[in-house]
Design a protein around this motif. Sequence first.
Motif, PDB file in Angstrom:
ATOM      1  N   SER A   1      23.637  31.839  25.272  1.00  0.00           N
ATOM      2  CA  SER A   1      24.773  31.685  24.365  1.00  0.00           C
ATOM      3  C   SER A   1      26.055  32.196  25.011  1.00  0.00           C
ATOM      4  O   SER A   1      26.032  32.912  26.008  1.00  0.00           O
ATOM      5  CB  SER A   1      24.512  32.460  23.065  1.00  0.00           C
ATOM      6  OG  SER A   1      24.649  33.851  23.300  1.00  0.00           O
ATOM      7  N   ARG A   2      27.149  31.852  24.419  1.00  0.00           N
ATOM      8  CA  ARG A   2      28.439  32.366  24.887  1.00  0.00           C
ATOM      9  C   ARG A   2      28.535  33.865  24.630  1.00  0.00           C
ATOM     10  O   ARG A   2      29.282  34.561  25.303  1.00  0.00           O
ATOM     11  CB  ARG A   2      29.580  31.654  24.182  1.00  0.00           C
ATOM     12  CG  ARG A   2      29.707  30.218  24.588  1.00  0.00           C
ATOM     13  CD  ARG A   2      30.853  29.568  23.879  1.00  0.00           C
ATOM     14  NE  ARG A   2      30.907  28.159  24.253  1.00  0.00           N
ATOM     15  CZ  ARG A   2      31.650  27.281  23.650  1.00  0.00           C
ATOM     16  NH1 ARG A   2      32.418  27.646  22.655  1.00  0.00           N
ATOM     17  NH2 ARG A   2      31.643  26.034  24.046  1.00  0.00           N
TER      18      ARG A   2
ATOM     19  N   LYS B   1      28.732  40.966  28.002  1.00  0.00           N
ATOM     20  CA  LYS B   1      28.737  41.428  29.397  1.00  0.00           C
ATOM     21  C   LYS B   1      30.122  41.931  29.783  1.00  0.00           C
ATOM     22  O   LYS B   1      30.262  43.024  30.342  1.00  0.00           O
ATOM     23  CB  LYS B   1      28.321  40.280  30.321  1.00  0.00           C
ATOM     24  CG  LYS B   1      28.420  40.603  31.793  1.00  0.00           C
ATOM     25  CD  LYS B   1      28.060  39.386  32.637  1.00  0.00           C
ATOM     26  CE  LYS B   1      28.155  39.681  34.117  1.00  0.00           C
ATOM     27  NZ  LYS B   1      27.768  38.514  34.907  1.00  0.00           N
ATOM     28  N   ASN B   2      31.138  41.153  29.480  1.00  0.00           N
ATOM     29  CA  ASN B   2      32.501  41.553  29.813  1.00  0.00           C
ATOM     30  C   ASN B   2      32.920  42.829  29.093  1.00  0.00           C
ATOM     31  O   ASN B   2      33.591  43.681  29.678  1.00  0.00           O
ATOM     32  CB  ASN B   2      33.484  40.421  29.529  1.00  0.00           C
ATOM     33  CG  ASN B   2      33.309  39.266  30.480  1.00  0.00           C
ATOM     34  OD1 ASN B   2      32.849  39.428  31.604  1.00  0.00           O
ATOM     35  ND2 ASN B   2      33.658  38.069  30.027  1.00  0.00           N
TER      36      ASN B   2
ATOM     37  N   VAL C   1      14.459  27.798  19.716  1.00  0.00           N
ATOM     38  CA  VAL C   1      14.982  29.159  19.781  1.00  0.00           C
ATOM     39  C   VAL C   1      16.386  29.140  20.369  1.00  0.00           C
ATOM     40  O   VAL C   1      16.618  28.557  21.427  1.00  0.00           O
ATOM     41  CB  VAL C   1      14.071  30.066  20.637  1.00  0.00           C
ATOM     42  CG1 VAL C   1      14.634  31.473  20.732  1.00  0.00           C
ATOM     43  CG2 VAL C   1      12.657  30.087  20.076  1.00  0.00           C
ATOM     44  N   LYS C   2      17.318  29.790  19.665  1.00  0.00           N
ATOM     45  CA  LYS C   2      18.663  29.991  20.204  1.00  0.00           C
ATOM     46  C   LYS C   2      18.620  31.313  20.961  1.00  0.00           C
ATOM     47  O   LYS C   2      18.506  32.379  20.372  1.00  0.00           O
ATOM     48  CB  LYS C   2      19.705  30.055  19.087  1.00  0.00           C
ATOM     49  CG  LYS C   2      21.110  30.268  19.619  1.00  0.00           C
ATOM     50  CD  LYS C   2      22.128  30.334  18.501  1.00  0.00           C
ATOM     51  CE  LYS C   2      23.500  30.620  19.082  1.00  0.00           C
ATOM     52  NZ  LYS C   2      24.470  30.871  18.030  1.00  0.00           N
ATOM     53  N   TYR C   3      18.665  31.231  22.276  1.00  0.00           N
ATOM     54  CA  TYR C   3      18.552  32.414  23.122  1.00  0.00           C
ATOM     55  C   TYR C   3      19.888  33.129  23.267  1.00  0.00           C
ATOM     56  O   TYR C   3      20.915  32.477  23.442  1.00  0.00           O
ATOM     57  CB  TYR C   3      18.064  32.030  24.523  1.00  0.00           C
ATOM     58  CG  TYR C   3      16.670  31.481  24.553  1.00  0.00           C
ATOM     59  CD1 TYR C   3      15.574  32.306  24.339  1.00  0.00           C
ATOM     60  CD2 TYR C   3      16.456  30.139  24.821  1.00  0.00           C
ATOM     61  CE1 TYR C   3      14.286  31.791  24.380  1.00  0.00           C
ATOM     62  CE2 TYR C   3      15.163  29.620  24.861  1.00  0.00           C
ATOM     63  CZ  TYR C   3      14.089  30.454  24.642  1.00  0.00           C
ATOM     64  OH  TYR C   3      12.822  29.954  24.681  1.00  0.00           O
TER      65      TYR C   3
END
Length: 132
Positions: free
Chosen positions: A111-112, A118-119, A105-107
């Motif tokens: 991840s970037r 968030k920013n 799974v790619k969470y």
Amino acid sequence: MFTKLIAIDSQKIGTVHFHAFVVKLDHDEVGFALFMDERPSPLLYFSKEHADSITFKIDNEQFLEIVKNSKFPLEERKRLYADFEFFLRAMEQRATAYIFKHSTVKYVSNSRDIIRYKNYYITASTDIFQQV
């Protein structure tokens, strides 16, 4: 495209109520999705990319709506985003345990993308959407 099969959890963060579901996607494929309020399409969902690989997709329009409509001050945005990220990580773990046990799974939370989103939320920036 998204049929809600099993409700997993929900949490109100700020003014948005997030709902996690096991969903049926196209071609009877099973996925996992987070919905905002009572919307018919998810803010983000996980689905098979390959036979044993799971990836996520984020609805940038819904995310942009959150950014534009949030009237909270900077410090409150930081707290709200931390609450959202905690909820997201918990839901990713549940999705892996319930339906993606034997897949990679790619969470989102690893991840970037999570840092970028968030920013954008904390600074109330909508620049991402001019670039995408």
